[in-house]
Write an enzyme that holds these catalytic residues in place. Structure first.
Site, PDB file in Angstrom:
ATOM      1  N   ALA A  65      39.929 -23.570   5.055  1.00 20.45           N
ATOM      2  CA  ALA A  65      38.930 -22.941   4.186  1.00 20.45           C
ATOM      3  C   ALA A  65      37.546 -23.392   4.652  1.00 20.45           C
ATOM      4  O   ALA A  65      37.403 -24.481   5.218  1.00 20.45           O
ATOM      5  CB  ALA A  65      39.158 -23.382   2.747  1.00 20.45           C
ATOM      6  N   GLY A 108      43.936 -24.316   5.219  1.00 27.25           N
ATOM      7  CA  GLY A 108      44.191 -22.888   4.983  1.00 27.25           C
ATOM      8  C   GLY A 108      44.661 -22.168   6.245  1.00 27.25           C
ATOM      9  O   GLY A 108      45.358 -21.152   6.154  1.00 27.25           O
ATOM     10  N   GLU A 111      48.234 -22.764   6.253  1.00 32.28           N
ATOM     11  CA  GLU A 111      48.811 -21.989   5.137  1.00 32.28           C
ATOM     12  C   GLU A 111      48.861 -20.500   5.480  1.00 32.28           C
ATOM     13  O   GLU A 111      49.813 -19.808   5.126  1.00 32.28           O
ATOM     14  CB  GLU A 111      48.001 -22.250   3.859  1.00 32.28           C
ATOM     15  N   GLU A 131      43.549 -31.664   3.906  1.00 36.20           N
ATOM     16  CA  GLU A 131      42.733 -31.642   2.678  1.00 36.20           C
ATOM     17  C   GLU A 131      42.585 -33.016   2.029  1.00 36.20           C
ATOM     18  O   GLU A 131      41.580 -33.301   1.383  1.00 36.20           O
ATOM     19  CB  GLU A 131      43.337 -30.663   1.650  1.00 36.20           C
TER      20      GLU A 131
END
Ligand code: COA
Length: 257
Positions: A65, A108, A111, A131
């Site tokens: 992200a 992300g 993911e 993270e």
């Protein structure tokens, strides 16, 4: 259609979507995710497209992200920003998604790769959920999908330490479909996509659904679902064509009917 953060191409029955924010290692900001959802949903509706390849750049599939975008956000901003709804749209894409990963697939990015149905990794690929180093945890499915992919004990280590794993280590863990030299990753993903695109589209769709069902149902429920899908395919013209073609020793011509 022109895209600010994507490069989108079609090759016969396959589509290739390249994430294109190389200066920030394809960090997934909201604008990129909005474009990605739009393009994936368009291809999902497009009858000519049968399989979709998602790729990044040489240095990164995606480094997660966009940290700058949420640096000053409050919990309420995050909640009301509905950013995870975009991920739900990608989860609901019915056509097979193949990730071609070179370089970083972190947070992300990992993911997103895991939301795909197959992952072809170049030797340089590095996977991880870092993270924790930001005082966060994965928010787009990492704790659930990584655990299902590699098991509790490996997922726990990766998520609690943020450690990156190499392509080979990811392969040994069952996180990727296969590893190839970097320069072959996209080519290999496209070849796989073309192979799948030549199969009966309704059967491909139900096969994807049935495999994914294994992640959120009991064995009994999953077996029942599989059988219903199996019976349903006996109503398709493509099943007739596939069986006749086999018996006549000729290649089948599937039409998605
Ligand atoms: N969000 C925003 N920008 C990012 C980013 C992210 N997730 N990941 C990398 N970038 C940017 C960097 O800020 C840098 O921009 P700058 O040149 O304007 O400073 C650029 O991409 C290149 O990254 P850099 O850190 O200089 O490359 P590196 O090779 O030294 O390190 C990583 C690569 C992937 C190890 C490192 O960038 C990193 O740890 N990124 C964050 C990964 C992460 O925590 N993801 C989860 C987010 S929730």
């Amino acid at each position: 259609m022109t895209w600010q953060h994507l490069v989108v191409t079609r090759e016969e029955a396959i589509a290739v979507v390249q994430l294109n924010r190389p200066d920030v290692l394809n960090a997934l900001n909201r604008a990129l995710m909005d474009e990605l959802v739009t393009v994936l949903e368009d291809f999902d509706r497009d009858e000519e497209i049968r399989c979709i390849v998602l790729t990044g750049s040489a240095r990164a599939f995606a480094a997660g992200a966009d940290i700058r975008e949420f640096a000053d956000a409050s919990a309420v901003d995050m909640l009301q920003g509905y950013r995870f709804q975009q991920w739900e749209h990608i989860r609901k894409v019915t056509k097979p998604l193949i990730a071609a990963v070179t370089g970083f697939a972190l947070g992300g990015g990992n993911e997103l790769a895991m939301l795909c149905d197959m992952i072809i990794a170049g030797e340089s690929a590095r996977f991880g959920q870092p993270e924790i180093n930001l005082g966060l945890i994965p928010g787009a499915g990492g704790t659930q999908r990584l655990t299902r992919a590699v098991g509790k004990y490996r997922a726990m280590e990766l998520i609690l330490t943020g450690r990156h794993v190499t392509a080979r280590e990811a392969e040994a863990m069952g996180l990727v479909t296969r590893v190839v030299p970097d320069e072959m990753a996209l080519q290999e993903a496209k070849a796989l996509a073309k192979e799948i695109a030549a199969r009966a589209p309704v059967a491909i769709r139900l096969a994807k659904e049935a495999v994914l069902k294994a992640f959120d149902t009991t064995l009994e429920g999953g077996l029942d679902y599989e059988r219903k899908c199996f019976y349903l395919l006996f109503a398709t013209e493509d099943k007739e064509e596939g069986v006749r073609a086999f018996l006549a020793r000729r290649p089948a011509q599937f039409r998605g009917r």
